[in-house]
Each structure stands twice: as structure tokens, then as C-alpha cells.
Scaffold this active site. Structure first.
Site, PDB file in Angstrom:
ATOM      1  N   SER A 240       0.495  -1.743   0.248  1.00  0.00           N
ATOM      2  CA  SER A 240       0.222   0.051   0.226  1.00  0.00           C
ATOM      3  C   SER A 240       0.797   0.922   0.421  1.00  0.00           C
ATOM      4  O   SER A 240       1.871   1.102  -0.187  1.00  0.00           O
ATOM      5  CB  SER A 240      -1.013   0.188   0.967  1.00  0.00           C
ATOM      6  OG  SER A 240      -0.203   0.068   2.732  1.00  0.00           O
ATOM      7  N   LYS A 241      -0.087   2.456  -0.156  1.00  0.00           N
ATOM      8  CA  LYS A 241       0.904   3.574  -0.426  1.00  0.00           C
ATOM      9  C   LYS A 241       1.822   3.597   1.107  1.00  0.00           C
ATOM     10  O   LYS A 241       2.940   4.342   0.778  1.00  0.00           O
ATOM     11  CB  LYS A 241       0.072   4.928   0.239  1.00  0.00           C
ATOM     12  CG  LYS A 241      -0.704   5.334  -0.983  1.00  0.00           C
ATOM     13  CD  LYS A 241      -0.332   6.790  -0.891  1.00  0.00           C
ATOM     14  CE  LYS A 241      -0.910   7.748  -2.299  1.00  0.00           C
ATOM     15  NZ  LYS A 241      -1.679   7.166  -3.304  1.00  0.00           N
TER      16      LYS A 241
END
Ligand code: GLU
Length: 467
Positions: A240-241
Site C-alpha cells: 500500500s501507499k
């Protein structure tokens, strides 16, 4: 299936970014096609009309191009094939492998409740109705799936995955408005494109069972399946980010080279013994989809950096010059034509320490600075009369030298000897004067990178400053 030439494909949905997992899927499809002398195709799954913009499609083209994984034929656009998807649904109806389901929304809701209470999947009463029972109201077309036995997905990565047919409801193929559903479109397109091997993320493993039933309904050959484990972050959680990057373009922006990415991504779930670094040719020769491991792969920045550094050290200097210049321009540095040969001269002297193109750009800032340089406080503090005198004598000494690293190294060393001091007595000041405090290689390397005129000019500027 095995007697047909291999056809693989990447089938991304244009969502605005190209995920690094999609890049790895593309790479494995590409490697397998190259390994077998087959073809690598591309299909844009653009049936979600809200998300699918031209810009989002371009992001995918750009990502694949940057990675050097271009398809062997022009892309197929899924949405443009809607009529063909409908046609196959009609054919499934004609073959008795699908049926029209006239359940109203309320009826479906009631059946859902009932199915839930009875612990089974939804079954439509229209499954076994005769066509003349058809009322004049909207319907969906459903696949008439077998209700007994099992559907086997014989996966090259996951092994034999069995699905109990009683757990699979009759998949909708066409919605009430006549639009085809995702699984139908994928099967029709893969069949028509001649795809022999479906290599994709394992988030599609369940779809493989449903898609198998559609293939069987049409009497088509089922492709070979290979479902790849997802890429996780270094901590083992889904990427994820917060793990730093997810999109292919971000890796480009962070200064990773495409060949380093290919090498790195190939190692995410596949490997050839202990080989860490290998060329495309080697990967193509060695790659087999059967050797992909089923466990999730973890992104490892240290490994990626190590590989990127390796490829930066190997890359053609002209290419690195262009890329470095682009990084500088991206940082609003106004480059002049004359800076390019200077960058080209500097890069071989500084690239060994660079893990990314951003670091390589950082390491070349010193040559781009314009005279007179702003000197750091620390350097100014060193420029007392003694050091000035010494730098002035050094200037005269090197001015007559060949401007090569070895000649200058030698000159600096013998100058220090002649002055009866260590290089530490004047080196730091010289460095500051030449670099303005930016990172720079050793003294001789810095002089060579700058060139004779610029080096002497920077020295003169500093020596002529009032103390
Ligand atoms: N469009 C799907 C995705 O982007 C891929 C479907 C497939 O490969 O079959 O996840």
C-alpha cells in the site's frame, strides 16, 4: 492445448495507475512468451466506463513501454467487443448451457434469504423452465453450471485447486440491460485472442473456476492457469501507499532503471538458484511458470537499490546523461547545452555510489553550478592567508598538468610533499572551493569532472575574494 504455440496476455483495467503487481504480471507473461517462442498480447479491460479514461489507458501504455514489455500486437479493447460477448451469451443459450432468468428483484431477494438460511447458493427456478414459459419482462442470462461434482483449476503455481460445484451459483453472463459481465468478457476475449496461458494475480483464482465453466459451456479448450501471489510490503502486509510506492511511474520518478526493475520483479516470486543479477536473455532462457512460488513476495528496497546501483554502473553513459539531465530539469534546473558533455564526463566518476538516478543527479550538482560559486561558511572559514597561499601555489602547479585523474592525483600528492604538509591541510578547502559544498568525488575526480578552465576559474574566484 500444449500443441498450440503459447499466447500469453496482460489484461489490465485502466484505473489511473499501473500497479507494480501488474508490472510483475506483465513481466512473467512476457518472459514466458519469449521463453517458449510464443506471443505476448495485451488487452485493456475498459468496461468500467467511469474509470476508463484515455489518460488512464495511456498510463498503462507508458508503464509497459518504460519497462520494455511491449506487446507483440496492437492492444485489444474489451469494451469495443461487447457485441461479440453478447453473441457468445446467445450461443450459450442456444446450446442449453445458459438460461434466461426472469426473477424479479424481490424474488431474487427472497431466494437469497432462503438460500442463506439453508446454507446453499442462490438457485433460480428458471434454470429448468422451458423456453415457452418466458414472460415478457426483463431477464438476466445465467450460466447453467453443474450442481454436482467439482471444478478443478489445475494451476501451475497453486497446484490443483478444487471448487465444489454446489458452492458456485449460476453466474450472470448478461445483465438485464444486456451488458456482459466481467467473467464472460474475459473468457470470450481470451478465447478469441487465442490465449493459451492465463498468468495473472491470484486475486483471480476464484474467477478461474467460474471461467472454466464458461469455457466448458462453449466446448472451448480451457487455458493453462497460473495465478501469481500478490506482492506484499517489506512488513508482509498487502502493498500500500505507506510502503513507499505502488505505481510503476513512482519507481521511475524515484530513479529506478527499467532493467533493474525487470531483474528485481523477476525475483519476486521466481528465481534461478542463487542468481541475483541476470540479463533479460538469461531470464528468458531460464524462466518457467512452473517455478514460480506460491507464497506472497515481499518488496525489499535494499535489494532493489543494490540491483539499481549495479545497472547504473553498467549503463551507457550517454543514456545516463539524458536521464540525469531530465532529473535536473524536473527540479527546475535550467540546463545549458554545454552542461551535457560536462555531465557525461562527470557521471563515470560519481556513479559507483548512486543507488538511484536521483542520487546520481545529486552527485552531479556540483558541476552544474555557475561561477562565482556561493561558498559554505565552513569553506570560507578555512580560507586564511596560509591556505590561500597554498591553494594559489597548487593552482600554478596543476595548471601545467595533463587533466587526467592519475596525473592530477600524482600532482596533488607531490605538491603536498613539496609543501611538507598532509593533503588534509588544504584538501577540504580545495574541495569546498570547487564544489561549493555539494557532494563531489575525490579531488582529482572533481577537477577532471569540472574541466581545467572551470576548475581554475573556481579557484581564482575564491582566491580573489576579499578575506
Ligand atoms: N483486468 C484484471 C485486473 O486488472 C485482470 C484480469 C485477468 O488477467 O484475467 O486485475
Amino acid at each position: 492445448m500444449s500443441d498450440r504455440p503459447v499466447v500469453t496476455r496482460i489484461a489490465p483495467s485502466p484505473t489511473g495507475m499501473m500497479h507494480i503487481g501488474t508490472a510483475r504480471t506483465a513481466l512473467f507473461n512476457w518472459l514466458y512468451a519469449r521463453h517458449t517462442g510464443g506471443k505476448f498480447l495485451m488487452r485493456i479491460e475498459d468496461t468500467d466506463r467511469e474509470r476508463s479514461t484515455e489518460a488512464a489507458v495511456q498510463v498503462i501504455f507508458d508503464g509497459l513501454k518504460w519497462l520494455g514489455l511491449e506487446a507483440d500486437e496492437p492492444p485489444v479493447f474489451q469494451f469495443a467487443r461487447v457485441d461479440r460477448h453478447r453473441e457468445v451469451a446467445q450461443e450459450l443459450l442456444a446450446r442449453g448451457a445458459a438460461y434466461k432468468d426472469f426473477m424479479s428483484a424481490e424474488e431474487l431477494e427472497a431466494e437469497r434469504e432462503k438460500a442463506r438460511a439453508e446454507g446453499r447458493v442462490v438457485r433460480s427456478p428458471w434454470r429448468d423452465a422451458t423456453p415457452n414459459d418466458a414472460p415478457a419482462r426483463p431477464f438476466v442470462v445465467r450460466l447453467k453450471s453443474p450442481q454436482e461434482g467439482e471444478t478443478l483449476v489445475d494451476d501451475q503455481v497453486k497446484g490443483q485447486v478444487r471448487f465444489q460445484n454446489k458452492d458456485l451459483d449460476d453466474l450472470i453472463l448478461l445483465r438485464t440491460d444486456g451488458t456482459p459481465t466481467y467473467n464472460l468478457a474475459v473468457v470470450v476475449d481470451d478465447h478469441d485472442m487465442g490465449v493459451t496461458h492465463v498468468i495473472r494475480g491470484d486475486d483471480h483464482l476464484n474467477n478461474a473456476a467460474r471461467q472454466t465453466l464458461i469455457y466448458q459451456g462453449m466446448g472451448w479448450d480451457v487455458p493453462v492457469w497460473a495465478h501469481l501471489p500478490l506482492i506484499h510490503g517489506p512488513d508482509g502486509a498487502k502493498l500500500s501507499k505507506r510502503h513507499g510506492a505502488q505505481a510503476v511511474s513512482e519507481f521511475d520518478d524515484m530513479g529506478y532503471l527499467p532493467e533493474a526493475m525487470r531483474n528485481y520483479l523477476a525475483k519476486l516470486g521466481w528465481g534461478h538458484g542463487d542468481d541475483e543479477i541476470f540479463s533479460d536473455e538469461q531470464a528468458i532462457a531460464w524462466f518457467d511458470i512452473k517455478d514460480v512460488v506460491g507464497a506472497p513476495a515481499r518488496l525489499d528496497w535494499a535489494k532493489l537499490n543494490h540491483l539499481n546501483n549495479h545497472y547504473i554502473r553498467q549503463a551507457d553513459v550517454e543514456r545516463l546523461t539524458t536521464l540525469t539531465a531530465n532529473v535536473h530539469r524536473g527540479r527546475d534546473w535550467k540546463l545549458r547545452e554545454a552542461d551535457l558533455p560536462v555531465l557525461a564526463r562527470t557521471i563515470p566518476l560519481v556513479r559507483d555510489g548512486a543507488k538511484t538516478m536521483l542520487e546520481l543527479a545529486d552527485a552531479t550538482v556540483f558541476v552544474l553550478k555557475q561561477r562565482p560559486l556561493e561558498l559554505p561558511e565552513k569553506t570560507l572559514g578555512m580560507l586564511n592567508d596560509e591556505t590561500r597561499g597554498r591553494l594559489s601555489r597548487l593552482r600554478d602547479r596543476v595548471a601545467g598538468q595533463d587533466w587526467t585523474v592519475s596525473a592530477l592525483e600524482q600532482a596533488i600528492r607531490s605538491f603536498a610533499e613539496a609543501e611538507g604538509v598532509g593533503i588534509g591541510k588544504f584538501g577540504p578547502a580545495l574541495r569546498g572551493v570547487l564544489s561549493g559544498g555539494s557532494p563531489a568525488p575525490d579531488l582529482a575526480g572533481t577537477l577532471v569532472a569540472l574541466g581545467k578552465d572551470e576548475s581554475l576559474g573556481r579557484l581564482d574566484d575564491a582566491l580573489s575574494r576579499s578575506a
